[in-house]
Enzyme design. Structure first.
Site, PDB file in Angstrom:
ATOM      1  N   LYS A 177     -11.166  11.910   1.388  1.00  9.92           N
ATOM      2  CA  LYS A 177     -11.653  12.970   0.646  1.00  9.92           C
ATOM      3  C   LYS A 177     -13.114  12.656   1.294  1.00  9.92           C
ATOM      4  O   LYS A 177     -13.947  14.301   1.511  1.00  9.92           O
ATOM      5  CB  LYS A 177     -11.998  11.862  -0.739  1.00  9.92           C
ATOM      6  CG  LYS A 177     -12.675  12.837  -1.940  1.00  9.92           C
ATOM      7  CD  LYS A 177     -12.394  12.481  -2.805  1.00  9.92           C
ATOM      8  CE  LYS A 177     -13.845  13.247  -3.864  1.00  9.92           C
ATOM      9  NZ  LYS A 177     -14.104  12.741  -5.209  1.00  9.92           N
ATOM     10  N   GLU A 225     -12.528   2.602   7.441  1.00 15.00           N
ATOM     11  CA  GLU A 225     -11.165   1.732   8.072  1.00 15.00           C
ATOM     12  C   GLU A 225     -10.303   2.973   8.692  1.00 15.00           C
ATOM     13  O   GLU A 225     -10.007   3.658   9.497  1.00 15.00           O
ATOM     14  CB  GLU A 225     -10.373   1.372   6.805  1.00 15.00           C
ATOM     15  CG  GLU A 225     -11.099  -0.093   6.368  1.00 15.00           C
ATOM     16  CD  GLU A 225     -11.858  -0.021   4.853  1.00 15.00           C
ATOM     17  OE1 GLU A 225     -12.374   0.838   5.006  1.00 15.00           O
ATOM     18  OE2 GLU A 225     -11.601  -0.827   4.342  1.00 15.00           O
ATOM     19  N   GLY A 234     -10.534   9.791  -5.894  1.00  9.40           N
ATOM     20  CA  GLY A 234      -9.508   9.316  -5.236  1.00  9.40           C
ATOM     21  C   GLY A 234      -7.717   8.634  -5.156  1.00  9.40           C
ATOM     22  O   GLY A 234      -7.229   9.072  -5.045  1.00  9.40           O
ATOM     23  N   ARG A 235      -8.727   8.230  -6.931  1.00  7.36           N
ATOM     24  CA  ARG A 235      -7.273   7.388  -7.410  1.00  7.36           C
ATOM     25  C   ARG A 235      -6.195   7.800  -8.017  1.00  7.36           C
ATOM     26  O   ARG A 235      -5.443   7.946  -8.112  1.00  7.36           O
ATOM     27  CB  ARG A 235      -7.229   6.389  -7.696  1.00  7.36           C
ATOM     28  CG  ARG A 235      -8.438   6.096  -8.840  1.00  7.36           C
ATOM     29  CD  ARG A 235      -9.124   5.341  -9.215  1.00  7.36           C
ATOM     30  NE  ARG A 235      -9.752   4.753 -10.000  1.00  7.36           N
ATOM     31  CZ  ARG A 235     -11.437   5.259 -10.086  1.00  7.36           C
ATOM     32  NH1 ARG A 235     -11.199   5.644  -8.337  1.00  7.36           N
ATOM     33  NH2 ARG A 235     -12.265   5.131 -10.792  1.00  7.36           N
ATOM     34  N   GLU A 254      -9.439  -0.084 -10.503  1.00  8.19           N
ATOM     35  CA  GLU A 254     -10.816   0.031 -10.269  1.00  8.19           C
ATOM     36  C   GLU A 254     -11.112   1.629 -11.235  1.00  8.19           C
ATOM     37  O   GLU A 254     -12.018   1.500 -10.803  1.00  8.19           O
ATOM     38  CB  GLU A 254     -10.017   1.443  -8.554  1.00  8.19           C
ATOM     39  CG  GLU A 254     -11.191   1.642  -8.005  1.00  8.19           C
ATOM     40  CD  GLU A 254     -11.236   2.109  -6.231  1.00  8.19           C
ATOM     41  OE1 GLU A 254     -11.900   1.273  -5.698  1.00  8.19           O
ATOM     42  OE2 GLU A 254     -10.163   2.920  -6.499  1.00  8.19           O
ATOM     43  N   HIS A 310      13.053 -14.403  -9.486  1.00  9.57           N
ATOM     44  CA  HIS A 310      13.038 -15.526  -8.812  1.00  9.57           C
ATOM     45  C   HIS A 310      12.175 -16.353  -8.369  1.00  9.57           C
ATOM     46  O   HIS A 310      12.288 -17.649  -7.834  1.00  9.57           O
ATOM     47  CB  HIS A 310      14.196 -15.258  -8.043  1.00  9.57           C
ATOM     48  CG  HIS A 310      15.601 -15.410  -8.063  1.00  9.57           C
ATOM     49  ND1 HIS A 310      17.115 -15.718  -9.232  1.00  9.57           N
ATOM     50  CD2 HIS A 310      16.015 -13.895  -8.703  1.00  9.57           C
ATOM     51  CE1 HIS A 310      18.071 -14.960  -9.189  1.00  9.57           C
ATOM     52  NE2 HIS A 310      17.050 -13.923  -9.560  1.00  9.57           N
ATOM     53  N   LYS A 356     -19.172  -3.061   0.389  1.00 13.99           N
ATOM     54  CA  LYS A 356     -19.048  -1.940   2.332  1.00 13.99           C
ATOM     55  C   LYS A 356     -20.885  -2.874   2.796  1.00 13.99           C
ATOM     56  O   LYS A 356     -20.651  -2.591   4.352  1.00 13.99           O
ATOM     57  CB  LYS A 356     -18.795  -0.440   2.228  1.00 13.99           C
ATOM     58  CG  LYS A 356     -17.593  -0.140   1.369  1.00 13.99           C
ATOM     59  CD  LYS A 356     -17.641   1.003   1.528  1.00 13.99           C
ATOM     60  CE  LYS A 356     -16.584   2.059   0.629  1.00 13.99           C
ATOM     61  NZ  LYS A 356     -16.836   3.130   0.219  1.00 13.99           N
TER      62      LYS A 356
END
Ligand code: G6Q
Length: 549
Positions: A207, A213, A268-269, A354, A385, A513
């Protein structure tokens, strides 16, 4: 005390909770043969059974009254009307416009955003079809076979989860989709290892187009491509971008016709419905992507129009409030009984944590009630399990969502029936458990001596009263997946409205950050370590003493 805690609706719920203590699911089911019919509902291809929660009609009426009192309907309408409900960032929240399949206008500042949304969708169709059909080739004329999405967080988890969930719906052929997110070079190196640069298309999804990253991975991917094809000009045919920052994409060298725009009113999400879904369109086909949008839209219409007490996202949200705020249950498990949905818990983890992992309300005050839960999960039956032991017999009560499709995609023997049987059996075991007396009878019937049975029975007993919802999909399709994702988005929205928090900002990711920038300078030897705390300084010194640093 906050308005919420002092409200009549909240107080009524607290009193009701106290009066309800000691009530068991066995008793509730025993008293009402119609409990399943009462506490279940359908919306399109999704069926929700919420009868295995410690609720009565009165509980639900009080919870709905709380939602009404907190203005959930007003907040919902404000979102659909494009109001700036993300107040700390002063933005509207309009991801619903991205999947608006009706001809209703969706205004932002008085201007309908739908023409721009449709125009990007149409560009996505043209581009994805050109790649899929082989018209848009690589630099050396070879067909694209692999698409690598480079993005992180909201620019990664959604498209990754959807591509995994719908692998079996690829139409007509499946291009391989890969996702690189971590700044750890292992992620990029391992992804590129098997790929042929001539046949690889990169999508840089960001965005802001500034995320450390993503920019680091994109630069290394670019270098790999140029080194492999020995031609700087290859970048134009092997890179596309999705961003709100069109200037930065051109600086990177991405051709303008390969830049797909979205807008700051898309969080973003919440962005997989935007051009961030380009990897989905390329891997699975634009028709599938549009079916996903249609499923999201169907859930939007349900959320927008159904009364609160028959509104699936509202009900899920209220059950969460009941557990978190009135039973002190701060953890929530999402357990898809569907291998295709193996990344759904990770996606929902971001969506929920978030959005609602906040402690300051919309008035800037610290809240005096619990907010969003710790959300986690893994697919069944694998989880059975592993961590289900704690769910059944541990000291924490973790409300859980079981998600399963009535009809499986493959018809291999009895696999799907077994999957369904396990899913239903787990919800049953959690809800009704097994008393010590029942365990004793069972052990004795197996021929155990009375003393041995008495000794073992407590270990074999299950307390029960562990709540769960079951979301039964007819089938896992792009449409039902779209509806499922939108269901959770709106659930999170409703909870945020009740808790009076801004579910659309994420300031909590900023400090790390900032600090990473400073620590990086120290590790690179460009800044002194003195400003760091003793622990971080010690670790940095250890790292720097290694060969190669
Ligand atoms: C999501 C968050 C966050 C964001 C990433 C990537 O709601 O804002 O996860 O999506 O930090 O950001 P960019 O898309 O700007 O690279």
């Amino acid at each position: 005390m906050s308005d919420l805690i002092e409200s009549t609706a909240w107080r009524a719920l607290s009193a009701h909770r106290a009066a309800q203590s000691g009530v068991t699911l066995r008793a509730l089911f025993g008293a009402d043969p119609k409990r399943f019919e009462t506490f279940s509902l359908r919306s399109g291809a999704l069926f929700l059974d919420y009868s295995k929660h410690p609720i009565t009609r009165e509980t639900m009426a009080l919870l709905v009254a709380l939602a009404r009192d907190r203005g959930v309907e007003r907040w919902r309408d404000a979102m659909f009307d494009g109001e700036r409900i993300n107040h700390t960032e002063d933005r509207p929240v309009l991801h619903v416009a991205l999947r608006n399949r009706s001809d209703r206008a969706m205004p932002v500042d008085g201007r309908d955003v739908m023409p721009a949304v449709r125009s990007v969708l149409s560009r996505m169709r043209t581009f994805s079809e050109a790649v899929r059909s082989g018209v848009a080739t690589g630099h050396t004329g070879e067909r694209i076979t692999d698409v690598v999405n480079i993005g992180i967080g909201g620019s990664d988890l959604g498209p990754l989860m959807v591509c995994e969930a719908l692998r079996h719906h690829a139409d007509p052929q499946h291009l391989r989709a890969h996702f690189v997110s971590n700044v750890d070079d292992t992620h990029l190196v391992e992804t590129l290892r098997g790929l042929d640069a001539h046949r690889t298309l990169f999508i840089v999804a960001s965005k802001t187009f500034t995320t450390q990253e993503t920019m680091t991975n994109a630069a290394s991917a670019r270098a790999w491509l140029v080194a492999s094809l020995r031609d700087e000009r290859a970048v134009a045919q092997h890179f596309a971008a999705v961003s709100t920052n069109v200037k930065a994409t051109s600086a990177f060298g991405i051709a303008p016709e390969r830049v797909f725009e979205f807008w700051d009113w898309v969080g973003g999400r919440y962005s997989l419905w935007s051009a961030i879904g380009l990897a989905i369109a390329i891997a699975l086909g634009m028709d599938r992507f549009e079916e996903l949008l249609a499923g999201g839209h169907a859930m939007d219409e349900h959320f927008r129009t159904a009364p609160l007490d028959a509104n699936m996202p509202v009900i899920l949200a209220l059950l969460g409030i009941w557990h978190i705020n009135f039973h002190d249950r701060g953890s929530h498990a999402v357990l898809p009984y569907d291998q295709y949905l193996h990344r759904l818990p990770a996606f929902l983890q971001q969506l929920d944590m978030e959005s609602n992992g906040k402690r300051i309300d919309r008035a800037g005050r610290e809240v005096d009630y619990a907010t969003g839960p710790v959300l986690w999960g893994e697919p069944g039956t694998n989880g059975q399990h592993a961590f289900f032991q704690l769910l059944h017999q541990g000291t924490h009560v973790v409300p859980a969502d079981f998600i399963v499709a009535a009809e499986g995609p493959h018809r291999l023997g009895v696999h799907h029936q077994l999957l369904l049987a396990n899913c239903l059996a787990q919800t049953q075991a959690l809800a009704f458990g097994k008393t010590t007396a029942e365990a004793l009878v069972e052990l004795r019937s197996q021929g155990m001596t009375d003393a041995a049975a008495q000794a073992l029975a407590p270990y074999k007993a299950f307390p029960g009263d562990r709540p769960s919802s079951t979301i039964l999909l007819d089938r896992l399709t792009p449409h039902s997946l779209g509806a499922l994702i939108a269901l959770y988005e709106h659930k999170v929205f409703v909870q945020g409205a009740i808790w009076n928090i801004d579910s659309f900002d994420q300031w909590g990711v900023e400090l790390g950050k900032q600090l990473a920038g400073r620590v990086f300078e120290v590790l690179e030897g460009r800044a002194p370590a003195d400003a760091l705390d003793a622990s971080t300084r010690g670790l940095a010194a250890l790292i720097r003493s290694r060969p190669g640093h």
